[in-house]
Scaffold this active site. Sequence first.
Site, mmCIF file in Angstrom:
data_model
loop_
_atom_site.group_PDB
_atom_site.id
_atom_site.type_symbol
_atom_site.label_atom_id
_atom_site.label_comp_id
_atom_site.label_asym_id
_atom_site.label_seq_id
_atom_site.Cartn_x
_atom_site.Cartn_y
_atom_site.Cartn_z
ATOM 1 N N SER A 200 -16.299 10.258 0.808
ATOM 2 C CA SER A 200 -15.451 10.621 -0.325
ATOM 3 C C SER A 200 -15.648 9.639 -1.479
ATOM 4 O O SER A 200 -15.597 8.417 -1.278
ATOM 5 C CB SER A 200 -13.991 10.613 0.130
ATOM 6 O OG SER A 200 -13.141 10.803 -0.985
ATOM 7 N N GLY A 201 -15.848 10.177 -2.681
ATOM 8 C CA GLY A 201 -16.170 9.350 -3.843
ATOM 9 C C GLY A 201 -15.138 8.285 -4.187
ATOM 10 O O GLY A 201 -15.482 7.149 -4.513
ATOM 11 N N HIS A 202 -13.838 8.633 -4.082
ATOM 12 C CA HIS A 202 -12.831 7.714 -4.626
ATOM 13 C C HIS A 202 -12.570 6.508 -3.739
ATOM 14 O O HIS A 202 -11.814 5.613 -4.125
ATOM 15 C CB HIS A 202 -11.532 8.462 -4.954
ATOM 16 C CG HIS A 202 -10.687 8.857 -3.780
ATOM 17 N ND1 HIS A 202 -9.575 8.140 -3.417
ATOM 18 C CD2 HIS A 202 -10.773 9.878 -2.910
ATOM 19 C CE1 HIS A 202 -9.012 8.728 -2.373
ATOM 20 N NE2 HIS A 202 -9.725 9.784 -2.040
ATOM 21 N N CYS A 325 1.034 7.754 5.124
ATOM 22 C CA CYS A 325 0.541 9.134 5.107
ATOM 23 C C CYS A 325 1.559 10.094 5.706
ATOM 24 O O CYS A 325 1.470 11.289 5.535
ATOM 25 C CB CYS A 325 -0.766 9.236 5.866
ATOM 26 S SG CYS A 325 -2.093 8.414 4.997
HETATM 27 C C1 LIG Z 1 -9.149 8.862 2.448
HETATM 28 C C2 LIG Z 1 -9.667 9.328 3.773
HETATM 29 C C3 LIG Z 1 -9.929 10.693 4.012
HETATM 30 C C4 LIG Z 1 -9.588 11.764 3.008
HETATM 31 O O1 LIG Z 1 -10.466 11.742 1.902
HETATM 32 P P1 LIG Z 1 -10.006 12.474 0.538
HETATM 33 O O2 LIG Z 1 -11.236 12.433 -0.317
HETATM 34 O O3 LIG Z 1 -8.895 11.657 -0.004
HETATM 35 O O4 LIG Z 1 -9.615 13.854 0.905
HETATM 36 C C5 LIG Z 1 -10.438 11.050 5.231
HETATM 37 N N1 LIG Z 1 -10.709 10.133 6.177
HETATM 38 C C6 LIG Z 1 -10.488 8.816 5.986
HETATM 39 C C7 LIG Z 1 -10.824 7.845 7.053
HETATM 40 C C8 LIG Z 1 -9.955 8.371 4.771
HETATM 41 O O5 LIG Z 1 -9.720 7.068 4.596
#
Ligand SMILES: *Cc1c(COP(=O)(O)O)cnc(C)c1O
Length: 386
Positions: A200-202, A325
């Site tokens: 995931s990019g962010h 969460c």
């Molecule tokens: C943040 C996270 C995700 C979800 O990613 P998003 O791009 O926010 O949907 C999934 N798995 C883990 C381990 C994460 O830390």
Amino acid sequence: MSRFVYADHAATTALSDTALNAMLPYLKEEYGNPSSLYRFAGRAKAALEQARADVAACLNAKPEEIYFTSGGTESDNWALRGVAELRGKKGKHIITSAIEHHAVLHTAQYLEKQGFEVTYLPVDAQGRVSPADVEAALRPDTILVSIMAANNEIGTIQPIGEIGAIARRAGVLFHTDAVQAVGHIPVDVEAWNVDLLSLSGHKFHGPKGVGVLYMRKPLRLPPLIHGGGQEKGRRSGTENVAGAVGLAAALKEAAAGLETEAPRLCALRDRLIDGLLQIPKSRLTGPRDGRLPGSASFVFECIEGESILLRLDNAGICSSSGSACSSASLDPSHVLLAIGLPHEIAHGSVRLTLGRENTDADVDYLLETVPKVVAGLREMSPLWEG
Ligand SMILES: *Cc1c(COP(=O)(O)O)cnc(C)c1O
């Protein structure tokens, strides 16, 4: 109190200037739809394909194995539901761990309702999955093993290469949620023996709302999202060109800086851990070594993680308590329960995750503030006897 310390990099990270600048043209003048046939749109298409090639290079994958999605959650959903649909006639058994992100856990629970059987492997006191447990859980009808590369709450890094080798030998597909790992530790889809990998990019200074599912050739999962047939018919929807370009730029930047940034963060993290473990009745959650470079996580007895978080917020510090969460529920984090912490202790959890913009002065401030906050709350706690 004017200091601001962002210590929640496992939740999200700031968009880097490099990523922003790479994205800007595709948010403004280069707005063509990559599927259109004129040359103007061809430039957006070329940028998308360059982003795909750049991501592939960072993972030791091939460009054709990279599919852009809306983020880690979609990638995890696609991996599990896609394999269930593809292989559901061969078998109905899935192996995962008790400490996965909810994007995996809740998808596994959804599949249980569809008639799949899921084994949730336990972890040791440090949060490690044993490769021998994976091997022992394999059955003739096992179709997928899904184990996260690194845990978001307690930072534990899993022996992914070993687990992947076991799955490979058994002819079972292997997925890893590498959302916390990519950009922070070396990731290599060959060395790790993975068939599917989510990122995931962010989580590495790219934009929010864009991610990747790596899919090893010739594996072709059925689509999760149906429509216009983008991403070779596997993931429809007009491509998020700026997002993909920003993700790729951020990943290249993180990969290039890894060799210096990881040891710098490990040093900051270790100083933070050593300092905060001076607090009476405190413990580290997750391993001392073999944890993510920026990740420090603790439990402090006789106080609530949420109340520490609120006091730290008043002092300008962004932190997280394990239950962020699932803040709607009063249950402590499933991860802390899985490593064997009793409920009442798991409630006192605080996670501080350091990243690129954190400095030694930030750690000084954390070391000065957190003990004061903990002591102040304990004074008010009927449970605390000094
Ligand atoms: C943040 C996270 C995700 C979800 O990613 P998003 O791009 O926010 O949907 C999934 N798995 C883990 C381990 C994460 O830390």
